[in-house]
Design an enzyme around this catalytic site. Structure first.
Site, mmCIF file in Angstrom:
data_model
loop_
_atom_site.group_PDB
_atom_site.id
_atom_site.type_symbol
_atom_site.label_atom_id
_atom_site.label_comp_id
_atom_site.label_asym_id
_atom_site.label_seq_id
_atom_site.Cartn_x
_atom_site.Cartn_y
_atom_site.Cartn_z
ATOM 1 N N GLY A 182 3.445 6.446 8.209
ATOM 2 C CA GLY A 182 4.821 6.543 7.731
ATOM 3 C C GLY A 182 5.678 5.385 8.185
ATOM 4 O O GLY A 182 6.720 5.103 7.603
ATOM 5 N N ASN A 183 5.247 4.687 9.244
ATOM 6 C CA ASN A 183 5.953 3.477 9.675
ATOM 7 C C ASN A 183 5.651 2.291 8.772
ATOM 8 O O ASN A 183 6.333 1.260 8.841
ATOM 9 C CB ASN A 183 5.574 3.097 11.104
ATOM 10 C CG ASN A 183 6.426 3.768 12.158
ATOM 11 O OD1 ASN A 183 5.952 4.621 12.886
ATOM 12 N ND2 ASN A 183 7.691 3.391 12.233
ATOM 13 N N SER A 184 4.603 2.381 7.949
ATOM 14 C CA SER A 184 4.203 1.260 7.097
ATOM 15 C C SER A 184 5.367 0.773 6.248
ATOM 16 O O SER A 184 6.037 1.558 5.569
ATOM 17 C CB SER A 184 3.055 1.682 6.177
ATOM 18 O OG SER A 184 1.875 1.861 6.899
ATOM 19 N N ASP A 196 -0.026 -7.642 1.655
ATOM 20 C CA ASP A 196 0.423 -6.245 1.653
ATOM 21 C C ASP A 196 1.940 -6.132 1.682
ATOM 22 O O ASP A 196 2.523 -5.512 2.570
ATOM 23 C CB ASP A 196 -0.192 -5.492 2.830
ATOM 24 C CG ASP A 196 -0.114 -3.971 2.655
ATOM 25 O OD1 ASP A 196 0.311 -3.525 1.574
ATOM 26 O OD2 ASP A 196 -0.478 -3.247 3.588
ATOM 27 N N GLY A 198 -9.606 -25.295 -4.194
ATOM 28 C CA GLY A 198 -10.848 -25.211 -4.956
ATOM 29 C C GLY A 198 -12.098 -25.523 -4.154
ATOM 30 O O GLY A 198 -13.020 -26.157 -4.668
ATOM 31 N N VAL A 199 -12.127 -25.075 -2.886
ATOM 32 C CA VAL A 199 -13.316 -25.269 -2.061
ATOM 33 C C VAL A 199 -13.669 -23.952 -1.370
ATOM 34 O O VAL A 199 -12.807 -23.099 -1.163
ATOM 35 C CB VAL A 199 -13.107 -26.360 -0.982
ATOM 36 C CG1 VAL A 199 -12.837 -27.700 -1.626
ATOM 37 C CG2 VAL A 199 -11.980 -25.983 -0.020
ATOM 38 N N HIS A 252 0.813 -1.221 0.000
ATOM 39 C CA HIS A 252 0.000 0.000 0.000
ATOM 40 C C HIS A 252 0.847 1.272 0.000
ATOM 41 O O HIS A 252 0.344 2.360 -0.283
ATOM 42 C CB HIS A 252 -0.991 -0.002 1.170
ATOM 43 C CG HIS A 252 -0.402 0.307 2.517
ATOM 44 N ND1 HIS A 252 -0.152 -0.655 3.457
ATOM 45 C CD2 HIS A 252 -0.032 1.478 3.091
ATOM 46 C CE1 HIS A 252 0.333 -0.085 4.546
ATOM 47 N NE2 HIS A 252 0.420 1.209 4.354
ATOM 48 N N ILE A 276 -15.232 -22.558 2.197
ATOM 49 C CA ILE A 276 -15.307 -23.106 3.549
ATOM 50 C C ILE A 276 -15.978 -22.124 4.501
ATOM 51 O O ILE A 276 -16.115 -20.939 4.198
ATOM 52 C CB ILE A 276 -13.900 -23.454 4.087
ATOM 53 C CG1 ILE A 276 -13.010 -22.204 4.074
ATOM 54 C CG2 ILE A 276 -13.280 -24.586 3.296
ATOM 55 C CD1 ILE A 276 -11.663 -22.412 4.735
#
Length: 515
Positions: free
Chosen positions: A243-245, A171, A301-302, A141, A304
């Site tokens: 800003g820490n991201s 992310d 492919g399920v 992001h 749940i």
């Protein structure tokens, strides 16, 4: 910005004068040493003596990320006011500062020109170097949709970055720069060994203040904040802000055990609840992004859903565990392997599946094309199935191509309306399909209305839904529902497990009490 002191009462009002004894109690008898002999705090209550050496050792590997995007903008036009108004000087000064003419046109250009122009939108985040040759990690992001990414180092060096790959599901983004000399790098540690209470240190670029070091502890593990399908965050009280991201969360050995990704904050600033994606989740993804430029996750492919106590009782599981299969993709690898709706997956590739949150993470981390063992509970008995995993990204692409397609089939004949468990049930006919926007060929028993405050209403069953199965037995007429419910009551069952489809054909299991 000034500090806002808070009194001992937790309010901003001036504190009342306290009696001497009460004040001494609040201060831990500091005012009355004769009454309480000095006691050294236990060893476990002490934090590290200093983080200076650790901070000095890793800070050069932590970088600032500047991401910019060029977007179209329109020139702002002033209100169309007659000449000579008191606002003339005000608007002239406003547009002079923006480099435009008095009526929105550029200086020296035609007035009223609202032609689009380009402007740059930029953001700042954090990152860290994992390879001295120039591999940098940050959050997706931070750099998403950017035209240009610049990595800024502690010595002021600025290098343009190439995006090798990014993944929105966890992310994360992998960047590459080309330095003139090897860079300071840090390595990942074992995030699975971190315990609640362990000390951690965050380094990053909060509010553009590069090289900021904060410390705290691991407050919790395996946090689900509903941000993605693989949530299992490390929660920390080390200060994390905007800003820490993308910045690293270190253990006391200087290893990266998480990437700071999100905060929980009503005010927008740190309130001591921050979240870092664990290194164990990120390392396989980073490796794939470096190697292929994209992710290659395993796919079963399920569809749940979680197993609660009522569902566990209905299926004879004893206690809630595993992931309940609510649907099987016709083109997925689970169908040819024999997985069916109503199966409860309790073990995948030798790993226990504690709940429905665990399964997607385990499957995604398994290599595409690998044959694995899947243990399911079906009819109260365990069965082992062998599944060769597909690739999640291909399954998602196929699902988007199939979206909107409808099945064709004959409409069943009409049958009498029945009432059961707070629902009014009817047959599927051409008219009822049209009324509730159902696909041609849709099967099951139609829910035509639901009583307010009934158990069915509480479980969000609504008119237009279809009951496909009850305790894994198919039903096609309202009479089938009545018969099956009577059988369960005669057997002494406390609840019935309904397999329900929405008008959009989203399927789920719904337990309802029989009394």
């Amino acid at each position: 910005m000034g500090l806002d002191p808070v009194s001992v009462f937790g309010s901003r009002a001036a504190p009342r004068r306290l009696p001497r004894l009460a004040l001494a109690l609040l201060l831990g008898f500091a005012a009355l040493p004769a009454l309480a002999p000095a006691v050294s705090p236990p060893a476990f209550a002490k934090g590290p003596d200093s983080l200076a050496d650790l901070a000095a050792d890793v800070s050069d590997a932590v970088v600032n990320i500047s991401a910019s995007q060029t977007v179209d903008d329109k020139r702002t036009a002033a209100p169309n006011l007659p000449q000579g108004t008191p606002f003339d000087d005000l608007f002239e000064e406003f547009f002079r500062r923006r480099g435009q003419g008095p009526q929105g046109g550029p200086q020296g250009g035609p007035q009223g020109d609202n032609a689009p122009r380009q402007r740059r939108s930029s953001s700042l985040g954090s990152g860290f170097v994992i390879d001295s040759a120039g591999i940098v990690i940050t959050n997706n992001h931070v750099i998403a949709d950017s035209n240009e990414v610049t990595v800024i180092f502690t010595d002021g060096q600025r290098l343009k970055a190439e995006v090798l790959g990014k993944d929105a599901k966890v992310d994360i983004a992998v960047l590459r720069v080309k330095p003139e000399k090897p860079l300071k790098a840090v390595k990942f540690g074992d995030s699975e060994k971190m315990r609640v209470g362990d000390w951690v240190m965050a380094v990053g670029n909060p509010f553009g203040l590069g090289g900021t070091v904060t410390a705290g502890i691991v407050s919790a593990r395996n946090r689900n904040i509903d941000s993605g399908p693989y949530d299992n965050y490390i929660q920390t009280d080390a200060s994390i802000n905007k800003g820490n991201s993308g910045g690293p969360l270190f253990n006391m050995a200087g290893e990266v055990i998480g990437v700071n990704t999100a905060i929980l904050s009503p005010s927008g600033g740190s309130v001591g609840i921050g979240f870092a994606t664990p290194a164990a989740t990120l390392e396989p993804v980073i490796e794939q992004l470096q190697k292929f430029g994209e992710t290659r996750r395993g796919w079963l492919g399920v569809r749940i859903q979680n197993v609660d106590e009522t569902i566990a009782e209905s299926l004879g599981l004893g206690k809630p565990r595993g992931a309940l299969v609510a649907g099987v993709d016709d083109k997925g690898p689970g169908k040819p392997a024999g997985i069916k709706s109503g199966d409860v997956i309790i073990k995948f590739d030798g790993k226990d599946v504690k709940d429905s949150r665990e399964l997607p993470k385990i499957v995604a981390a398994t290599a595409v094309g690998r044959e694995v063992s899947v243990i399911v509970v079906r009819g109260g008995k365990e069965q082992e199935l062998k599944v060769t995993l597909g690739r999640l990204e291909e399954g998602e692409k196929q699902a988007s191509l199939d979206a909107g397609k409808s099945d064709k089939g004959p409409a069943p004949g009409a049958t009498a309306v029945q009432k059961a468990l707070g629902m009014e049930l009817g047959a599927l006919t051409a008219d009822s399909r049209k009324k509730f926007n159902l696909k041609d060929g849709s099967e099951g028993v139609l829910v035509t209305s639901v009583e307010p405050n009934s158990a069915a209403a509480e479980k969000r069953i609504s008119a237009g839904d279809r009951i496909l199965e009850i305790n894994q037995d198919a039903v096609s007429k309202p009479e089938d529902v009545a018969r099956k419910l009577k059988e369960l009551k005669d057997q002494g069952r406390k609840s019935a497990l309904l397999f329900v489809a929405s008008p959009q054909d989203d399927k789920r299991f719904v337990p309802l009490p029989l009394n």
